[in-house]
Motif scaffolding. Structure first.
Motif, PDB file in Angstrom:
ATOM      1  N   THR A   1       0.818  -1.210   0.000  1.00  0.00           N
ATOM      2  CA  THR A   1       0.000   0.000   0.000  1.00  0.00           C
ATOM      3  C   THR A   1       0.845   1.251   0.000  1.00  0.00           C
ATOM      4  OG1 THR A   1      -1.866   1.076   1.098  1.00  0.00           O
ATOM      5  CG2 THR A   1      -0.156   0.171   2.535  1.00  0.00           C
ATOM      6  N   GLU A   2       0.220   2.358  -0.349  1.00  0.00           N
ATOM      7  CA  GLU A   2       0.912   3.640  -0.224  1.00  0.00           C
ATOM      8  C   GLU A   2       0.026   4.651   0.494  1.00  0.00           C
ATOM      9  OE1 GLU A   2       3.784   4.244  -3.142  1.00  0.00           O
ATOM     10  OE2 GLU A   2       3.679   6.437  -3.042  1.00  0.00           O
ATOM     11  N   THR A   3      -1.249   4.691   0.152  1.00  0.00           N
ATOM     12  CA  THR A   3      -2.122   5.610   0.896  1.00  0.00           C
ATOM     13  C   THR A   3      -3.046   4.870   1.860  1.00  0.00           C
ATOM     14  OG1 THR A   3      -3.734   5.708  -0.920  1.00  0.00           O
ATOM     15  CG2 THR A   3      -2.096   7.445  -0.821  1.00  0.00           C
TER      16      THR A   3
ATOM     17  N   ASP B   1      -6.349   2.773 -10.565  1.00  0.00           N
ATOM     18  CA  ASP B   1      -7.207   3.871 -10.957  1.00  0.00           C
ATOM     19  C   ASP B   1      -7.092   4.036 -12.474  1.00  0.00           C
ATOM     20  OD1 ASP B   1      -8.427   6.313 -11.389  1.00  0.00           O
ATOM     21  OD2 ASP B   1      -7.655   7.186  -9.542  1.00  0.00           O
ATOM     22  N   SER B   2      -8.229   3.947 -13.160  1.00  0.00           N
ATOM     23  CA  SER B   2      -8.172   3.997 -14.617  1.00  0.00           C
ATOM     24  C   SER B   2      -7.846   5.393 -15.153  1.00  0.00           C
ATOM     25  CB  SER B   2      -9.480   3.492 -15.228  1.00  0.00           C
ATOM     26  OG  SER B   2     -10.553   4.278 -14.758  1.00  0.00           O
ATOM     27  N   GLU B   3      -7.742   6.393 -14.233  1.00  0.00           N
ATOM     28  CA  GLU B   3      -7.183   7.677 -14.670  1.00  0.00           C
ATOM     29  C   GLU B   3      -5.777   7.454 -15.244  1.00  0.00           C
ATOM     30  OE1 GLU B   3      -7.186  10.171 -11.194  1.00  0.00           O
ATOM     31  OE2 GLU B   3      -9.357  10.369 -11.324  1.00  0.00           O
ATOM     32  N   TYR B   4      -5.113   6.453 -14.734  1.00  0.00           N
ATOM     33  CA  TYR B   4      -3.778   6.087 -15.232  1.00  0.00           C
ATOM     34  C   TYR B   4      -3.962   4.927 -16.201  1.00  0.00           C
ATOM     35  CZ  TYR B   4      -2.651   8.540 -10.902  1.00  0.00           C
ATOM     36  OH  TYR B   4      -2.579   9.449  -9.881  1.00  0.00           O
ATOM     37  N   ASP B   5      -4.480   5.203 -17.390  1.00  0.00           N
ATOM     38  CA  ASP B   5      -4.938   4.074 -18.197  1.00  0.00           C
ATOM     39  C   ASP B   5      -3.817   3.171 -18.704  1.00  0.00           C
ATOM     40  OD1 ASP B   5      -4.224   6.112 -19.895  1.00  0.00           O
ATOM     41  OD2 ASP B   5      -5.871   5.823 -21.290  1.00  0.00           O
ATOM     42  N   GLU B   6      -2.696   3.747 -19.082  1.00  0.00           N
ATOM     43  CA  GLU B   6      -1.628   2.899 -19.635  1.00  0.00           C
ATOM     44  C   GLU B   6      -1.026   1.964 -18.597  1.00  0.00           C
ATOM     45  OE1 GLU B   6       1.569   4.959 -21.672  1.00  0.00           O
ATOM     46  OE2 GLU B   6       0.054   6.299 -22.518  1.00  0.00           O
TER      47      GLU B   6
ATOM     48  N   GLY C   1       3.266   5.569  -8.974  1.00  0.00           N
ATOM     49  CA  GLY C   1       4.179   6.167  -9.939  1.00  0.00           C
ATOM     50  C   GLY C   1       3.667   5.878 -11.331  1.00  0.00           C
ATOM     51  N   ASP C   2       4.489   5.310 -12.135  1.00  0.00           N
ATOM     52  CA  ASP C   2       4.105   5.001 -13.494  1.00  0.00           C
ATOM     53  C   ASP C   2       3.963   3.489 -13.621  1.00  0.00           C
ATOM     54  OD1 ASP C   2       3.407   5.787 -15.948  1.00  0.00           O
ATOM     55  OD2 ASP C   2       5.363   6.572 -16.543  1.00  0.00           O
TER      56      ASP C   2
ATOM     57  N   ALA D   1     -10.404   2.719  -8.860  1.00  0.00           N
ATOM     58  CA  ALA D   1     -10.845   3.772  -7.938  1.00  0.00           C
ATOM     59  C   ALA D   1     -11.738   4.802  -8.624  1.00  0.00           C
ATOM     60  CB  ALA D   1      -9.629   4.456  -7.302  1.00  0.00           C
TER      61      ALA D   1
END
Ligand code: FAD
Ligand code: FMN
Lengths: 412, 155
Positions: free
Chosen positions: B9-11, B92-97, B58-59, B126
């Motif tokens: 985890t991170e958050t 989180d699909s905001e980070y789709d790649e 991150g990425d 998320a």
């Protein structure tokens, strides 16, 4: 008896601290005080309305109040309604987790012109903070000064089409403001070179999903440094993206030296990397260059006189965490690490059984405090009223919040 | 069955979810819950079943609390053959790649040292409408059922 701890600020660092304290010692009395009637600080009022996933940490914080036994005491500004000294006298430990709400200024001539807006004020307005200024008129050609994630948040929101706000919690006023902005060009300008910019590469890459823009990146240069290379790669990915109506331009290595205009800002004057001058005309100048201490807590003096500022200890029984301790840097996860470390320090220093201080009893009789149940009523009203395409609609005035928080108590 | 829940985890979302899964499973099983950063790769037990919950940062990287574990794995190079696990991802699909690549990387890491993955890797978004536990409870129950069969076969 058990030790009583007051945490000033219900943002992520205050909530993470309460979480860590109660996890280690479930019978502690932990009161989380906020000057607003609603909790969660910048998770509610900073994190962009179209980044709902990031706001998911709120579910953990809700559990803190619903199951871990922390008490939320809203609408109580420390050093306004109650003094920090009184609070310290009443609790075994007081922790300042109050963030840093003030905007840093550029310190150049023309900064007071109409049309110049700092990101803190502007993001508060976009997020419908109860103390926010009105949403400003931006004109067709705003310029954003700054190269951090907040600057990218602003750029992305201003560049979005109304459809792209689907699923967000952008309110009707903000949505109408964005839809009617008439922005034709957006320039985002960094003082340093592209490789030294502060934004996360993923924030930049996300811009490559925007439908209504054409993106150009000018003079990003190249670099052997791996961190810089990641940023440059992200910029290269979005350079040339899209054929939309709004032209987004990234520029680097320009230091602002003056803002000029008759009634409002018309021209921004920059010094270029090679010492020349460049003039850029604009209809608004938005600064996203960081935050500083502001408000009633005299943070700078407290931190300067701290016993161990790095470890978060200001004085006997007085601690600091999050942005208030570290300065306005770092994301939500960093506040968690910070809070977990401080929880250990506090638990090692205060007696578990407490020293018999009165604790929250001294708050009795203060007017208009908002409990967690009060916030739940506000929350329920906000989600129930969400229009089509939005996940909530924020109540934007303190008076309405207070009325809602009490509403059903009177009905009962 | 002995079940060990491990979270990266991170958050804190994966930690909260792992604790919820622990409460769900506790009535029928011995369930232990640990942060990956506190787990020694030398402690994998062939008689236990591992449920992993891991976010992405991150990425597309492992979250902070899974990174020391990945380093410890590389240093210890344990033989994990006969170790069974199932994995649930948070992303989180905001980070789709790079959507949910952290849990993918963690699964690959375990498999590369010989562990066996049971069932599909299920992921939470998320930005989506589902609550993580609504996906994770059925996932955990199904994984435990598969594991019950596997582990009794092996015994
Ligand atoms: C515009 C913006 C966008 C951001 N987006 C992201 C993002 O997408 N992802 C991410 O990880 N990080 C993001 N961050 C960073 C993140 O918000 C911070 O790391 C984090 O909020 C700092 O937490 P904090 O609890 O220290 O302060 P804050 O969140 O500022 O909380 C401080 C709280 O203290 C209260 N308070 C202040 N003074 C008093 C007083 N005198 N008495 C009582 N209460 C008081 C305030 O009302 C507030 O609720 C963003 C920051 C900004 C500014
Ligand atoms: C800075 C940052 C980077 C992230 N990167 C990714 C990513 O690359 N892919 C992904 O699927 N999710 C990503 N996420 C989303 C998280 O994985 C998601 O919020 C998850 O619920 C966090 O769980 P945790 O609290 O257990 O760490 C990122 C979140 C943040 C704040």
């Amino acid at each position: 008896m058990t030790a009583q701890i007051a945490i000033v600020g219900a943002g992520p660092s205050g909530c993470y601290l309460a979480q860590a304290l109660l996890k280690a010692q479930p019978d502690l009395q932990v009161d989380v005080i906020d000057k607003l009637p609603v909790p969660y600080g910048l998770v509610r009022y900073g994190v962009a309305p179209d980044h709902q996933g990031t706001k998911g940490v709120i579910r953990q914080f809700a559990r803190l109040f619903e199951r871990q036994g922390a008490r939320f005491i809203g609408n109580l500004a420390v050093n306004e309604q109650i003094s920090l000294d009184d609070l310290r006298a009443a609790y075994d430990a007081v922790v300042l987790a109050a963030g840093l709400p003030g905007d840093r200024s550029l310190g150049i001539p023309g900064e007071d012109l109409a049309g110049v807006h700092a990101s803190g004020q502007l993001t508060q307005a976009i997020n419908e903070h109860p103390e926010a200024a009105d949403l400003p008129r931006l004109g067709k050609h705003p310029v954003i000064m700054g190269n951090g994630n907040v600057a990218i948040d602003l750029l992305r929101l201003l560049a979005k089409t109304p459809e792209e706000l689907e699923g967000s919690d952008a309110g009707p006023g903000v949505s109408a403001w964005l839809a009617a902005s008439g922005i034709e060009s957006l320039q985002i300008i960094g003082r340093s070179q592209a490789g030294q910019a502060k934004f996360d590469p993923v924030m930049v890459k996300e811009l490559g999903k925007l439908a209504g823009v054409t993106i150009r990146v000018e003079g990003a240069g190249d670099s052997d440094d791996p961190e810089a290379a990641k940023k440059l790669a992200a910029l290269a990915v979005i350079d040339g993206h899209g054929t939309g109506r709004r032209l987004v331009t990234f520029r680097f290595g320009l230091t602002p030296v003056a803002l000029e205009g008759r009634d409002r800002v018309e021209t921004a004057v920059f010094r270029t990397a090679d010492g020349g001058e460049e003039r850029i005309s604009c209809t608004a100048f938005l600064t996203a260059i960081g935050f500083r201490a502001e408000g009633a807590l005299e943070r700078d003096a407290l931190v300067a006189g701290a016993e161990d500022a790095e470890g978060g200890k200001l004085d006997d029984g007085l601690y600091a965490t999050g942005w208030f301790r570290r300065g306005p840097r770092g994301t939500i996860p960093e506040n968690r690490a910070d809070a977990q470390a401080l929880a250990k320090t506090i638990l090692a220093e205060i007696p578990a059984e407490g020293s018999g201080k009165p604790g929250r009893a001294i708050l009795e009789g203060l007017p208009d405090l908002v409990s967690y149940e009060g916030w739940q009523r506000i929350d329920a009203a906000e989600t129930a009223a969400a229009p089509e395409g939005r996940c909530r609609v924020k109540i934007s005035t303190r008076a309405r919040m207070l009325a809602l928080s009490k509403a059903s108590e009177e009905l009962r | 069955m002995n079940i060990t829940l491990l979270y990266g985890t991170e958050t804190g979302n994966a930690e909260m979810l792992a604790e919820d899964i622990q409460s769900e499973l506790e009535s029928g099983h011995e369930v232990d819950c640990q942060n990956l950063e506190d787990f020694d790769p030398g402690d994998f037990d062939r008689d236990a079943f591992y449920l992993l919950v891991c976010s992405t940062y991150g990425d597309g990287e492992l979250p902070a609390s899974a990174q020391p574990f990945a380093e410890a794995m590389a240093a210890a190079a344990p033989d994990l053959s006969g170790v069974h696990f199932a994995i649930f991802g948070l992303g989180d699909s905001e980070y789709d790649e790079t959507f949910n690549q952290g849990s993918g990387k963690l699964a690959e890491l375990l498999v590369s040292y010989g562990a066996t993955q049971l069932g599909e890797r299920i992921v939470h978004d998320a930005s989506g409408d589902d609550l993580a536990e609504d996906l994770a409870f059925p996932w955990a129950e199904a994984a435990v059922a598969i594991a019950a069969e596997k582990l009794s076969e092996a015994a």
